[in-house]
Scaffold this active site. Structure first.
Site, short mmCIF file in Angstrom:
data_model
loop_
_atom_site.label_atom_id
_atom_site.label_comp_id
_atom_site.label_asym_id
_atom_site.label_seq_id
_atom_site.Cartn_x
_atom_site.Cartn_y
_atom_site.Cartn_z
N LYS A 12 0.82 -1.09 0.02
CA LYS A 12 0.02 0.11 -0.11
C LYS A 12 0.84 1.24 0.07
O LYS A 12 2.03 1.35 -0.36
CB LYS A 12 -0.97 -0.02 1.26
CG LYS A 12 -1.80 -1.25 1.20
CD LYS A 12 -2.96 -1.15 2.12
CE LYS A 12 -3.88 -2.73 2.38
NZ LYS A 12 -4.98 -2.72 3.12
N HIS A 96 -8.83 -3.00 -6.22
CA HIS A 96 -8.59 -3.16 -4.93
C HIS A 96 -9.85 -2.48 -4.05
O HIS A 96 -10.08 -1.35 -4.47
CB HIS A 96 -7.27 -2.71 -4.17
CG HIS A 96 -7.19 -3.00 -2.74
ND1 HIS A 96 -7.67 -2.26 -1.72
CD2 HIS A 96 -6.40 -4.20 -2.09
CE1 HIS A 96 -7.44 -2.95 -0.48
NE2 HIS A 96 -6.38 -4.16 -0.76
N GLY A 174 -7.68 -4.91 6.92
CA GLY A 174 -6.83 -4.18 7.81
C GLY A 174 -7.49 -3.76 9.32
O GLY A 174 -7.40 -2.91 10.01
N SER A 214 -6.74 -9.50 6.65
CA SER A 214 -6.22 -9.78 7.92
C SER A 214 -5.64 -11.21 7.90
O SER A 214 -5.77 -11.97 9.04
CB SER A 214 -7.14 -9.53 9.05
OG SER A 214 -7.44 -8.32 9.16
#
Ligand code: PEP
Length: 256
Positions: A12, A96, A174, A214
């Protein structure tokens, strides 16, 4: 049949070029030679060159986090597929959920980018996933279906060796919340069925479907053991070499 897992890191908007090169160096040093797992790291655009040099000749491939759908032209601030190719980029993450949410990317735009990436010889990682509201309203499969059909419109079975799908429930990205292996597998199996409908059984079996959201060393074994989970797209846990390597090791265990 042994599976050809892909573990793809998405760094990212983190790390400078120097920091990215240092992380790539660590990853390259820790990955065992002849790893049975395909590995990719995706730094930000300004770090692609430095990371490309670092992974050159190693088991680690290079990915980009986005690209523009046009070949060239007056698109200030954008990056084309051939520019990525010139830096030995192999994979490109498209659609994304952060691009969909913050930059308004639609299925139709994701489709144009996917077609352009394939034409340029890149391997698109096309991301799909539902929000928490959509899951709670029982719309998960309908949402994924329109993202898969829209994002892959007009593609044929000949793209199967290059195309990768990432199922990333938005509520798990996240947040530390992971889909249970059963929840993830249920959606992956549906995606496999959608791909079969679009491109036929043999192509659908070849296309890798990654889980993202995650994924970390503590939950990777169980997720990667599922029949239709062919790897992971990893955010947070890809920013540290040891946790990223642990995910690669989990995938290697499954493929042995
Ligand atoms: C991602 O952004 O693709 C992702 C899966 O992030 P995280 O692993 O941090 O949830």
């Amino acid at each position: 049949m042994t599976r050809n897992y892909l573990i793809a890191g998405n760094w990212k908007m983190n790390l400078t070029a120097t920091e990215s090169a240092a992380l790539a160096k660590e990853v390259v040093q820790l990955v065992s030679q002849n790893s049975s797992v395909d590995i990719c790291v995706s730094p930000t655009f300004t770090a692609l060159d430095a990371v490309s040099r670092m992974v050159n000749g190693s088991q680690v491939s290079l990915g980009a986090q986005n690209m523009h759908q046009e070949v060239s032209g007056a698109y200030t601030g954008e990056i084309s597929a051939s520019m990525l190719e010139s830096l030995e980029v192999d994979y490109v993450i498209l659609g994304h959920s952060e691009r969909r949410e913050y930059f308004g990317e639609t299925d139709s735009l994701v489709n144009q980018k996917t077609v352009a990436a394939l034409q340029a010889g890149l391997k698109p990682i096309v991301c799909v996933g539902e929000t928490l509201e959509q899951r709670e309203a029982d719309q998960t499969i309908a949402v994924i279906q329109s993202q898969v059909e829209g994002g892959l419109a007009s593609l044929g079975a000949d793209c199967a060796d290059s195309l990768v799908i990432a199922y990333e429930p938005v509520w798990a990205i996240g947040t530390g919340k992971t889909a249970t292996p059963e929840m993830a597998e249920a959606v992956h199996a549906e995606i496999r069925a959608m791909l079969t409908g679009l491109m036929g059984e043999s192509a659908a079996q070849k296309i890798r479907i990654l889980y993202g959201g995650s994924m970390k060393p503590e939950n990777a074994d169980e997720l990667l053991a599922q029949a239709n989970i062919d790897g992971g797209l990893i955010g947070g846990a890809a920013l540290k070499a040891d946790s990223f390597i642990s995910l690669i090791d989990s995938a290697a265990k499954q493929s042995n």
